[in-house]
Design an enzyme around this catalytic site. Structure first.
Site, PDB file in Angstrom:
ATOM      1  N   TYR A   1       2.006  12.365  -0.333  1.00 34.42           N
ATOM      2  CA  TYR A   1       1.620  11.141  -1.016  1.00 34.42           C
ATOM      3  C   TYR A   1       0.635  10.369  -0.144  1.00 34.42           C
ATOM      4  CZ  TYR A   1       1.418   8.134  -4.816  1.00 34.42           C
ATOM      5  OH  TYR A   1       0.884   7.440  -5.860  1.00 34.42           O
TER       6      TYR A   1
ATOM      7  N   ARG B   1      -8.175   4.654 -11.464  1.00 38.21           N
ATOM      8  CA  ARG B   1      -8.092   3.842 -10.230  1.00 38.21           C
ATOM      9  C   ARG B   1      -7.103   4.514  -9.289  1.00 38.21           C
ATOM     10  NH1 ARG B   1      -4.259   0.149  -8.276  1.00 38.21           N
ATOM     11  NH2 ARG B   1      -3.860   2.245  -7.590  1.00 38.21           N
TER      12      ARG B   1
ATOM     13  N   LYS C   1       3.916  12.063  -7.005  1.00 35.87           N
ATOM     14  CA  LYS C   1       4.985  11.101  -7.332  1.00 35.87           C
ATOM     15  C   LYS C   1       6.236  11.834  -7.792  1.00 35.87           C
ATOM     16  CE  LYS C   1       3.559   6.892  -6.789  1.00 35.87           C
ATOM     17  NZ  LYS C   1       3.546   5.459  -6.994  1.00 35.87           N
TER      18      LYS C   1
ATOM     19  N   GLU D   1       0.664   5.262 -14.008  1.00 37.78           N
ATOM     20  CA  GLU D   1       0.278   5.278 -12.606  1.00 37.78           C
ATOM     21  C   GLU D   1      -1.233   5.287 -12.465  1.00 37.78           C
ATOM     22  OE1 GLU D   1       2.924   5.660 -10.316  1.00 37.78           O
ATOM     23  OE2 GLU D   1       1.341   5.186  -8.901  1.00 37.78           O
ATOM     24  N   ASP D   2      -1.761   4.383 -11.658  1.00 39.37           N
ATOM     25  CA  ASP D   2      -3.178   4.407 -11.295  1.00 39.37           C
ATOM     26  C   ASP D   2      -4.152   4.349 -12.472  1.00 39.37           C
ATOM     27  OD1 ASP D   2      -2.300   4.296  -8.753  1.00 39.37           O
ATOM     28  OD2 ASP D   2      -3.125   6.202  -8.086  1.00 39.37           O
TER      29      ASP D   2
ATOM     30  N   ASP E   1       4.109   1.680 -12.279  1.00 34.12           N
ATOM     31  CA  ASP E   1       4.526   1.582 -10.877  1.00 34.12           C
ATOM     32  C   ASP E   1       3.606   0.685 -10.054  1.00 34.12           C
ATOM     33  OD1 ASP E   1       6.367   2.332  -8.823  1.00 34.12           O
ATOM     34  OD2 ASP E   1       4.698   3.414  -7.916  1.00 34.12           O
ATOM     35  N   ASP E   2       2.300   0.716 -10.343  1.00 31.88           N
ATOM     36  CA  ASP E   2       1.369  -0.111  -9.555  1.00 31.88           C
ATOM     37  C   ASP E   2       1.661  -1.584  -9.759  1.00 31.88           C
ATOM     38  OD1 ASP E   2      -0.250   2.207  -8.846  1.00 31.88           O
ATOM     39  OD2 ASP E   2      -0.712   2.214 -10.984  1.00 31.88           O
TER      40      ASP E   2
ATOM     41  N   ASN F   1      -4.131   0.606  -0.009  1.00 32.79           N
ATOM     42  CA  ASN F   1      -4.140   2.029   0.344  1.00 32.79           C
ATOM     43  C   ASN F   1      -5.498   2.630   0.015  1.00 32.79           C
ATOM     44  OD1 ASN F   1      -1.374   2.183   1.056  1.00 32.79           O
ATOM     45  ND2 ASN F   1      -0.831   2.185  -1.106  1.00 32.79           N
TER      46      ASN F   1
HETATM   47  P1  NAD Z   1      -6.998  -3.717  -8.759  1.00 29.53           P
HETATM   48  O1  NAD Z   1      -8.320  -3.057  -8.855  1.00 29.53           O
HETATM   49  O2  NAD Z   1      -6.262  -4.032 -10.012  1.00 29.53           O
HETATM   50  O3  NAD Z   1      -7.168  -5.103  -7.961  1.00 29.53           O
HETATM   51  C1  NAD Z   1      -8.025  -5.300  -6.886  1.00 29.53           C
HETATM   52  C2  NAD Z   1      -8.271  -6.791  -6.770  1.00 29.53           C
HETATM   53  O4  NAD Z   1      -8.993  -7.039  -5.562  1.00 29.53           O
HETATM   54  C3  NAD Z   1      -9.086  -7.392  -7.909  1.00 29.53           C
HETATM   55  O5  NAD Z   1      -8.488  -8.573  -8.345  1.00 29.53           O
HETATM   56  C4  NAD Z   1     -10.421  -7.734  -7.253  1.00 29.53           C
HETATM   57  O6  NAD Z   1     -11.014  -8.895  -7.803  1.00 29.53           O
HETATM   58  C5  NAD Z   1      -9.971  -8.014  -5.842  1.00 29.53           C
HETATM   59  N1  NAD Z   1     -11.097  -7.934  -4.927  1.00 29.53           N
HETATM   60  C6  NAD Z   1     -12.087  -7.027  -4.883  1.00 29.53           C
HETATM   61  N2  NAD Z   1     -12.965  -7.348  -3.921  1.00 29.53           N
HETATM   62  C7  NAD Z   1     -12.515  -8.471  -3.349  1.00 29.53           C
HETATM   63  C8  NAD Z   1     -12.987  -9.294  -2.309  1.00 29.53           C
HETATM   64  N3  NAD Z   1     -14.113  -9.004  -1.658  1.00 29.53           N
HETATM   65  N4  NAD Z   1     -12.269 -10.378  -1.983  1.00 29.53           N
HETATM   66  C9  NAD Z   1     -11.123 -10.672  -2.624  1.00 29.53           C
HETATM   67  N5  NAD Z   1     -10.631  -9.932  -3.619  1.00 29.53           N
HETATM   68  C10 NAD Z   1     -11.320  -8.851  -3.974  1.00 29.53           C
HETATM   69  O7  NAD Z   1      -6.124  -2.822  -7.822  1.00 29.53           O
HETATM   70  P2  NAD Z   1      -4.541  -2.891  -7.598  1.00 29.53           P
HETATM   71  O8  NAD Z   1      -3.848  -1.913  -8.468  1.00 29.53           O
HETATM   72  O9  NAD Z   1      -4.099  -4.290  -7.678  1.00 29.53           O
HETATM   73  O10 NAD Z   1      -4.461  -2.327  -6.113  1.00 29.53           O
HETATM   74  C11 NAD Z   1      -5.089  -2.989  -5.039  1.00 29.53           C
HETATM   75  C12 NAD Z   1      -4.771  -2.288  -3.740  1.00 29.53           C
HETATM   76  O11 NAD Z   1      -3.382  -2.364  -3.494  1.00 29.53           O
HETATM   77  C13 NAD Z   1      -5.124  -0.801  -3.707  1.00 29.53           C
HETATM   78  O12 NAD Z   1      -5.673  -0.471  -2.473  1.00 29.53           O
HETATM   79  C14 NAD Z   1      -3.802  -0.114  -3.853  1.00 29.53           C
HETATM   80  O13 NAD Z   1      -3.777   1.125  -3.194  1.00 29.53           O
HETATM   81  C15 NAD Z   1      -2.895  -1.086  -3.168  1.00 29.53           C
HETATM   82  N6  NAD Z   1      -1.505  -0.944  -3.622  1.00 29.53           N
HETATM   83  C16 NAD Z   1      -0.552  -0.798  -2.656  1.00 29.53           C
HETATM   84  C17 NAD Z   1       0.749  -0.643  -3.027  1.00 29.53           C
HETATM   85  C18 NAD Z   1       1.791  -0.528  -1.963  1.00 29.53           C
HETATM   86  O14 NAD Z   1       1.490  -0.568  -0.809  1.00 29.53           O
HETATM   87  N7  NAD Z   1       3.041  -0.396  -2.266  1.00 29.53           N
HETATM   88  C19 NAD Z   1       1.098  -0.584  -4.364  1.00 29.53           C
HETATM   89  C20 NAD Z   1       0.092  -0.754  -5.336  1.00 29.53           C
HETATM   90  C21 NAD Z   1      -1.213  -0.932  -4.943  1.00 29.53           C
END
Ligand code: NAD
Length: 556
Positions: A106, A159, A177, A248-249, A271-272, A411
Site C-alpha cells: 500500500y 485521484r 486495499k 476509493e480515490d 474511505d478517503d 500521501n
Molecule cells: P483533494 O484533491 O480532494 O483535496 C486537496 C485539497 O488541497 C483541495 O482542497 C485543494 O484546494 C487544496 N490545495 C491544493 N493546493 C493547495 C495549496 N497550494 N494550498 C492550500 N491548499 C491547497 O484530495 P484529498 O482526497 O482531500 O487528499 C488530499 C491529500 O491527503 C492526498 O495527498 C491524500 O493522499 C492524503 N490523504 C491521506 C490520508 C491518510 O493519511 N490517512 C487519507 C486520505 C487522503
C-alpha cells in the site's frame, strides 16, 4: 470464515483440481508444501522437487527473497507474483510482517506501482468496467468467478493518492486495499472484489503511452458518467446483494456526490472521506491524552479543503457535538485553508462542501498569518502540497501551544506537508506528529520519537469486518465514531510516551477485531444489522477471520 470452513463453492473447485492445474491455481497451490500423500493422490508426483517443505519454511524463504530485492517497487512486483502463485503463502508473510510489508503493498509504494502498472503488468487481477460496457455491466459482474463476495473496493482512478489521474492504472489501489482487508481483518480473499471503472484519463502522458492498459480517450463526465456508476451500483446490488461497496480515490467532487447519492441506498462508504476522518479523529483523541486539554477545546486548521478535509471536519463536528458543543459551535472549531487562502464567508464561488466551514472572518491568503490570527491547537495537512508547513508556520503554531498537534497526512511521502524530523525540530521537540505515509523514528536532542502513521488501514478493515459480521445494510456516522473511539482506546501509555498517537501496526489484527465488535454493536443498536449477534461477539468475530494456513487435500 475459519480456515476449516472454506467459503461456498470452494470445496467443490478444490476437489476438481488436479496435477498441473492445481499448481497453477493460486488459491489452492501449496507448491513444495504438498505432502507425499497429496502428491500421489493429486497427480503431482514429478511436478515438484522431492523435498517437502512446511509453510513456515516456505515463508522464511520468501521473506529472504523479498528482502533481497533492490527496491520497494521490485518488492511490490515480487509480492504480486507470489499472490498470483500461492495465496496462502502470500498472506502468511503479509500477516506475519505487516508493518514491513504494508508500505510496499500500500502507500507509498503502491503509488509508484500504479504509475508503472502498465509497464509491470503481468497478469490481470480484479474486474474492469469500462465506459464501453454501458448496458452490460450486470453480465460482466457475473463473469467474476466467485459467487460469494463480501467486500468490493472500486476506484475510477482519477485521484490516486496524491498522484492525480492515473486512469486504469489505478487498479493497484483496490487490489492493495483488499489485500489489507484480508491481512488486517481476515476477510477471506475469495470474498474480495477489486473493481476499476475505466472512463478514460485526462492525463495526456498516459493516453500517449503505447503500454497504457486503459481506454485511450478523455474522461467521460456528466450524465454519461453518472449513468455508468448507477448501472454499476444497481448491478452490485443484484449480483452481490449485501456486499459492502467501498469507494476509493475518486476526484473530490465525484467522491462527495457519489457518497451522497448511494449512502442511504446500500452498504457503502468512501474511505478517503470517512475512513480518513475516523483515523484522524482517533489520532486527535490520543493527542488530547498527551496534551491534557479537553477534546472540546480543540481548534483545527485544515491545510487543504478537499475530500479528506471535508470528511474529517464532518466527523469532528459530530464528535464535538457529542462532547457538548452545539453544531454551530462545533463547526466553528474547524477552519479550512485551500489554494486560494483561508476559506471565509465573504469569499465568492465556494464549492458546496466548503460552505459549512466558511466562517465570518477577514480573508487571509498566507498560512502564516492565518495561524497567527486563528491560533489553532492542531494543523492537519491534507493538500498534497509538499513542504507547506514551513519553519515559520510551525514555529508560530508552537508559540500558542505547549504541545502543538501537527498531522501531515498527504500521501505519498513526497507530498507530505512536512517531515517528522522538521515537525520536531521546528517546534522545539514539542509537536505531536503523525503522517499519512510511514515515518521512521526520529532522534532529536537525545529524545527518540516514534511518529504514528494516520493510516486508514487502522479503520477500514475492522469496519468492514464488523459490517460483514452484522450483515449491515448501511454504514453510519455512529460506526465511524465508534471505530475512532475504539482505536484511540487501544493506544498504550508506552506508545503515547514515544509520541505515537496510534497503536503499533503489528497489532493490527487485534485492532481490527476490536473495531469490528464495536461497529457490529452500533449496527445492531441502530437497527442496521440483519444478523443476530451472539453474546460472545469478540470470540465470534475472531472465529470469522481468515487465517492463512494450508488445507489438507487428503489425510496424512
Ligand atoms: P483533494 O484533491 O480532494 O483535496 C486537496 C485539497 O488541497 C483541495 O482542497 C485543494 O484546494 C487544496 N490545495 C491544493 N493546493 C493547495 C495549496 N497550494 N494550498 C492550500 N491548499 C491547497 O484530495 P484529498 O482526497 O482531500 O487528499 C488530499 C491529500 O491527503 C492526498 O495527498 C491524500 O493522499 C492524503 N490523504 C491521506 C490520508 C491518510 O493519511 N490517512 C487519507 C486520505 C487522503
Amino acid at each position: 470464515m475459519t480456515s476449516s470452513s472454506p467459503p461456498g463453492g470452494e470445496g467443490r473447485d478444490r476437489r476438481r483440481l488436479f496435477g498441473i492445474d492445481l499448481l497453477h491455481h493460486p488459491r489452492y497451490n501449496k507448491g513444495t508444501a504438498f505432502t507425499e500423500a497429496e502428491r500421489d493422490a493429486l497427480g503431482l508426483r514429478g511436478l515438484l522437487p522431492p523435498h517437502v517443505f512446511s509453510l513456515e519454511e516456505q515463508a522464511a524463504r520468501s521473506l529472504r527473497n523479498f528482502k533481497a530485492k533492490p527496491s520497494p517497487l521490485e518488492q511490490y512486483i515480487f509480492l504480486t507474483a507470489l499472490q498470483d502463485r500461492n495465496e496462502v503463502l502470500f498472506y502468511r508473510i503479509l500477516v506475519d510482517h505487516i508493518a514491513e510489508m504494508m508500505p510496499i503493498i500500500y502507500t507509498p509504494t503502491v503509488g509508484e506501482a500504479c504509475r508503472e502498472f502498465g509497464h509491470i503488468f503481468r497478469r490481470p487481477r480484479g474486474l474492469y468496467v469500462s465506459a464501453t460496457d454501458r448496458g452490460r455491466v450486470r453480465s460482466l459482474l457475473r463473469n467474476w468467478p466467485e459467487k460469494k463476495v463480501s467486500v468490493i473496493v472500486v476506484t475510477d482512478g482519477e485521484r490516486i493518492l496524491g498522484l492525480g489521474d492515473l486512469g486504469a492504472l489505478g487498479m493497484g489501489i483496490p487490489i492493495g486495499k483488499l489485500s489489507l482487508y484480508t491481512a488486517c481483518a481476515g476477510i477471506a480473499p475469495s470474498e474480495c472484489l477489486p473493481v476499476l471503472i475505466d472512463v478514460g484519463t485526462d492525463t495526456d502522458a498516459l493516453r500517449n503511452d503505447p503500454l497504457y492498459t486503459g481506454l485511450v480517450q478523455r474522461r467521460v463526465r456528466g450524465a454519461a458518467y453518472r449513468e455508468l456508476l448507477d448501472e454499476f451500483v444497481a448491478a452490485v446490488e443484484e449480483v452481490f446483494p449485501g456486499a459492502l461497496l467501498q469507494f476509493e480515490d475518486f476526484a473530490t467532487e465525484n467522491a462527495l456526490e457519489l457518497l451522497d447519492r448511494y449512502r442511504h441506498r446500500l452498504c457503502t462508504f468512501n474511505d478517503d472521506i470517512q475512513g480518513t476522518a475516523a483515523v484522524t479523529l482517533a489520532g486527535l483523541f490520543s493527542a488530547c491524552r498527551l496534551t491534557g486539554a479537553p477534546f472540546e477545546t480543540q481548534r483545527i486548521l485544515f491545510y487543504g479543503a478537499g475530500a479528506a478535509a471535508t470528511g474529517i471536519a464532518d466527523l469532528l463536528t459530530t464528535a464535538l457535538v457529542r462532547s457538548g458543543l452545539s453544531p454551530a459551535e462545533a463547526r466553528r472549531r474547524c477552519w479550512f485553508f485551500d489554494s486560494r487562502g483561508l476559506v471565509v464567508a465573504s469569499r465568492s464561488g465556494l464549492a458546496p462542501h466548503k460552505l459549512r466551514y466558511a466562517h465570518e472572518h477577514p480573508p487571509a491568503d498566507d498560512l502564516l498569518s492565518a495561524v497567527g490570527t486563528l491560533r489553532p491547537t492542531a494543523m492537519l495537512g491534507v493538500s498534497a502540497q509538499p513542504q507547506a508547513f514551513t519553519q515559520p508556520v510551525l514555529a508560530k503554531l508552537a508559540e500558542s501551544n505547549p504541545r502543538p498537534i501537527v498531522f501531515a497526512l498527504s500521501n505519498p511521502t513526497s507530498k507530505a506537508e512536512c517531515t517528522a524530523e522538521q515537525a520536531y525540530r521546528w517546534t522545539g521537540g514539542r509537536a505531536i506528529f503523525a503522517s499519512g505515509s510511514p515515518s521512521a523514528a526520529v532522534e532529536w536532542e537525545g529524545i527518540r520519537f516514534v511518529p504514528g502513521q494516520g493510516n486508514n488501514a487502522y479503520i477500514f478493515p475492522g469496519l468492514g469486518l464488523g459490517l460483514v459480521v452484522a450483515g449491515a445494510t448501511r454504514v453510519s456516522d455512529g460506526m465511524f465514531y465508534a471505530a475512532a473511539e475504539t482505536l484511540a482506546g487501544l493506544v498504550s501509555e508506552d506508545s503515547l510516551r514515544q509520541g505515537s498517537v496510534y497503536p503499533p501496526l503489528d497489532s493490527i489484527r487485534s485492532v481490527s477485531a476490536n473495531i469490528a465488535v464495536a461497529v457490529a454493536r452500533v449496527a445492531a443498536a441502530e437497527g442496521l444489522a440483519t444478523t443476530i449477534l451472539p453474546d460472545d461477539l469478540g470470540r465470534y468475530v475472531r472465529s470469522r477471520m481468515y487465517e492463512p494456513t494450508y488445507q489438507a487435500f487428503v489425510p496424512g
